[in-house]
Design an enzyme around this catalytic site. Structure first.
Site, short mmCIF file in Angstrom:
data_model
loop_
_atom_site.label_atom_id
_atom_site.label_comp_id
_atom_site.label_asym_id
_atom_site.label_seq_id
_atom_site.Cartn_x
_atom_site.Cartn_y
_atom_site.Cartn_z
N SER A 64 -0.14 3.32 -9.60
CA SER A 64 -0.77 2.33 -8.72
C SER A 64 -2.22 2.02 -9.05
CB SER A 64 -0.67 2.78 -7.26
OG SER A 64 0.65 2.65 -6.80
N LYS A 67 -2.94 -1.46 -10.05
CA LYS A 67 -3.07 -2.54 -9.06
C LYS A 67 -4.48 -3.11 -9.01
CE LYS A 67 0.62 -0.41 -6.32
NZ LYS A 67 0.96 0.39 -5.12
N TYR A 191 6.08 -5.71 -12.10
CA TYR A 191 5.50 -4.62 -11.30
C TYR A 191 5.81 -3.25 -11.89
CZ TYR A 191 4.67 -1.47 -7.39
OH TYR A 191 4.23 -0.42 -6.62
N TYR A 243 -4.11 4.50 0.27
CA TYR A 243 -3.03 4.34 1.25
C TYR A 243 -3.52 4.80 2.63
CZ TYR A 243 -0.80 4.36 -3.32
OH TYR A 243 -0.50 4.12 -4.63
N VAL A 261 0.45 7.74 -8.03
CA VAL A 261 1.30 8.92 -7.83
C VAL A 261 1.54 9.70 -9.13
CG1 VAL A 261 2.43 8.03 -5.76
CG2 VAL A 261 3.44 7.58 -8.01
#
Length: 312
Positions: A64, A67, A191, A243, A261
């Site tokens: 992630s 992103k 993605y 998060y 992760v």
């Protein structure tokens, strides 16, 4: 004068007995195979000096953290209209939660949870085939890091595609609300591949330097984004980058950061340095346990928190 190498060495030495703590992400089979006994750290200042320790030059799946880079690309393509499709608020929910989407008519809270990043992938895909969009993302990260060896790990990409049921659910749910303009399998192809980028801590820290340098890469001299956009991306990293653990990370570390992760974290000390840490064991929020501790120690010892230096 702060001796950054001494600080980095001491952090590594202090945390070495705890390496392996946390839980390696096992819902992606290829990540479950990663050796938990890894810990690397790289700090690169605005003069390009590198301070590093441990497994800092071993590539890992950035997941992630990618992103941040796709959001930067999407903002470059679509500007402020990006925010018509995705919000800028902390989620307070798990990174792969579908509950919030239903309450908010399919518009994701922010670009760093999975649903938001899927929308950003849809934005990056505009005018491209999936293969072209993936190529653009890889070239952009290579440009940021000034390193053409950076590539996608095909085994991780396959593993994500084979087991990404929740992401398929999120994408189909948003498609039902008209939030995705491209075919779901095309968007998810982009993605899954961006999340499978493999980078070392040193490469990752170099990639984040433009956010520490007010939008400009201080090593190459290239302006990547405006100073205003760099500040805004940093703001989103601070408030949404971990998060539902973002508030806790801000409380303990006080730096803009984005976790993955795979156990990596990219952190930005605006005007000072870019930092990357990697340790695969995750805490209950899905963020690197040892990596978070390392960044807390670094911020405390350097006084780099954006909320002010500690009292002496």
């Amino acid at each position: 004068m702060v001796d950054l190498q001494a600080i980095v060495d001491d952090i590594h030495r202090t945390l070495t007995p705890r390496i392996g703590e946390g839980k390696v992400a096992d819902y992606i089979p290829q990540l479950a195979r990663v050796d938990a006994a890894k810990f690397g750290m790289s700090v690169i200042d605005l003069d390009g000096r590198v301070y590093k320790a441990g497994d800092c030059d071993e590539p890992f799946s950035i997941q992630s953290i990618s992103k941040v880079f796709t959001l930067t690309l999407a903002l470059g393509k679509h500007g402020e209209s990006t925010w018509n499709r995705v919000g800028r608020e902390p989620s307070g929910s798990a990174f792969n939660s579908i509950v919030q989407l239903e309450h908010e008519n399919g518009k994701p809270r922010n670009p760093f949870i999975n649903a938001g990043a899927i929308v950003v992938s849809d934005l990056v895909l505009a005018g491209h085939t999936p293969r072209e969009a993936i190529g653009e993302i890889v070239r952009f990260v290579q440009y940021l890091a000034d390193d053409t060896s950076i590539a996608i790990d095909p085994d991780v990409a396959k593993s994500e595609t084979a087991t990404g049921y929740r992401n398929f659910a999120l994408a189909n749910f948003m498609k039902s609300y008209g939030k995705l303009t491209h075919a779901v399998d095309h968007v998810l192809g982009v993605y899954f591949h961006q999340c499978a980028l493999a980078m070392s801590c040193t490469q990752l820290a170099r990639s984040g330097l433009f956010l520490a340098g007010n939008g400009k890469n201080p090593i190459t001299g290239h302006t990547v984004v405006s100073s205003q956009r760099a500040r805004r991306i940093n703001a989103l990293m601070l408030t949404c980058g971990h998060y539902d653990g973002s508030g806790d990370f801000a409380y303990h570390v006080g730096l803009p950061g984005k976790s993955g992760v795979g156990g990596g974290i990219l952190a930005v000390a605006p005007g000072r340095a870019s930092v990357a840490v990697w340790s695969p064991g995750l805490n209950h929020n899905g963020n690197s346990l040892i990596g978070s501790l390392a960044l807390e120690m670094l911020a405390a010892r350097t006084g780099w928190s954006v909320f002010g230096a500690p009292a002496t």
